[in-house]
Design an enzyme around this catalytic site. Structure first.
Site, PDB file in Angstrom:
ATOM      1  N   GLY A 166       9.993 -18.832  27.166  1.00  0.00           N
ATOM      2  CA  GLY A 166      10.495 -19.934  26.041  1.00  0.00           C
ATOM      3  C   GLY A 166       9.831 -20.876  25.519  1.00  0.00           C
TER       4      GLY A 166
ATOM      5  N   HIS B 149       1.147 -16.770  19.153  1.00  0.00           N
ATOM      6  CA  HIS B 149       1.540 -15.513  20.189  1.00  0.00           C
ATOM      7  C   HIS B 149       3.030 -15.968  18.739  1.00  0.00           C
ATOM      8  CE1 HIS B 149       2.284 -18.201  23.815  1.00  0.00           C
ATOM      9  NE2 HIS B 149       3.332 -17.533  23.787  1.00  0.00           N
TER      10      HIS B 149
END
Length: 366
Positions: free
Chosen positions: A320, A211
């Site tokens: 993150g 992704h």
């Protein structure tokens, strides 16, 4: 009975007993007895590392078949592989191999059938996940906090229709890919984390989440220096991406940043085992430990982003950390995909297995 007849019959019995013992030796079956007069077999449960337990699990799974077994898990406290079985014969086979047998009600075939039924009934409900849990011998379905009303009722009905083969749990967080997790890698679409350095056709590459590579094509490091460009990407369905370093001379050590001034050397890739202790490294929350709680999990992140074949854990992660490293000792295990919660309250995180990514891209750890 005459003494001569008694001696002849006893001799025949001795010959039969001797032949049976020889047959056992020829078959390679050995065991110790706690009470020789009763002949009760006592098998030794092997003390195994998580990776050794995974290899034994794979071997026994092939030998027993999905109709005689129902998965396995690693008991970290006793360092034993626990194998779910449905019969006494299967239990003996597990014990002979050094595992601990646990007789359960649902076979692996039945549990896989339950996951297929859920895939049809729950695939349209975003914020859900499901995986076979060998500890409870059920398919555990989890609904995040966004699943409400008719969607929750639909999911609850689908689970109840499976009877004792499934159970429904709730998560207080929201399932989502952690895009925004090793060392930081950045691009115009946000920030992720480098998973593992690999080699393909003699050239240096690295793995990260699919992704991430779906959203970002060209990558820089935390200082803005060019790293490389995408060479492969698969998301949804799977969640892995491959990036080729911009320079063939780029240093690409096979290690993971531990964010304490040290690194963990990575020598190869391996499969996860339920109960395995694992460590995750990511650029947002750095290093956290946890346990593998499920395999072959399916997660519906919403917007049609359904990913299959994931490792389910109780390790925390945050945006993150995506693409970052999941490892056990020197073995690469997974790439951070997504989950719910955070590293303050805790949560559930899913990982793309590394061996599948290596096979898909024709790459090797290095």
């Amino acid at each position: 009975m005459k003494n001569g007849q008694h001696r002849r019959i006893s001799g025949k019995r001795a010959a039969v007993a001797g032949g049976a013992a020889a047959a056992l030796v020829m078959a390679g079956i050995t065991f110790q007895t706690a009470n020789a007069s009763e002949g009760t077999p006592q098998f030794t449960v092997k003390s195994l590392s998580p990776l050794a337990a995974g290899k034994l699990s794979s071997s026994l799974g092939k030998d027993l078949g999905s109709d005689n077994a129902a998965g396995s898990y690693y008991d970290a406290r006793t360092k034993a592989l626990v194998v779910n079985v449905l019969s006494g014969d299967a239990a003996d086979a597990v014990r002979r191999a050094g595992g601990r047998a646990k007789v359960v009600a649902n076979s692996l075939s039945e549990l896989r059938g339950a996951t297929r039924a859920l895939s049809g009934a729950a695939s349209s409900v975003a914020g859900t996940s499901w995986a076979i849990d060998p500890v409870s011998d059920k398919v555990v379905v989890t609904a995040d906090r966004t699943v409400k009303g008719d969607a929750l009722a639909k999911l609850d009905t689908a689970v109840k229709n499976l009877g004792g083969k499934a159970e429904l749990k709730r998560s207080t967080g929201q399932f989502k890919p952690f895009i925004a997790g090793g060392d930081a890698i950045e691009g115009s679409g946000g920030r992720c984390s480098l998973g593992f350095n690999v080699v393909k056709d003699g050239q240096p590459y690295f793995l990260t989440a699919g992704h991430c590579t779906q959203a970002i094509s060209d990558w820089t490091d935390g200082q803005g220096n060019a790293l490389g460009s995408n060479a492969g990407s698969d998301f949804p369905g799977h969640d892995y991406g491959l990036v080729k370093y911009a320079s063939s001379g780029t240093a690409h050590p096979s290690e993971v940043d531990l964010y304490n001034g040290g690194t963990q050397k990575i020598t190869g890739a391996g499969a996860a085992t339920v109960g395995m202790n694992v460590t995750r490294s990511g650029s947002t929350t750095h290093v956290h430990d946890g346990t593998v709680t499920g395999l072959d999990a399916t997660v519906n992140y919403g917007d049609g982003d359904v990913v299959n074949g994931l490792i389910q854990t109780d390790v925390c992660a945050e945006p993150g950390d995506s693409g970052g490293s999941l490892f056990s000792g020197s073995t690469a295990i997974g790439l951070t995909s997504g989950g719910s919660g955070d590293c303050t309250a805790g949560g559930q995180t899913f990982f793309q297995p590394v061996p599948a990514a290596l096979t898909a891209f024709g790459a090797q750890i290095g």
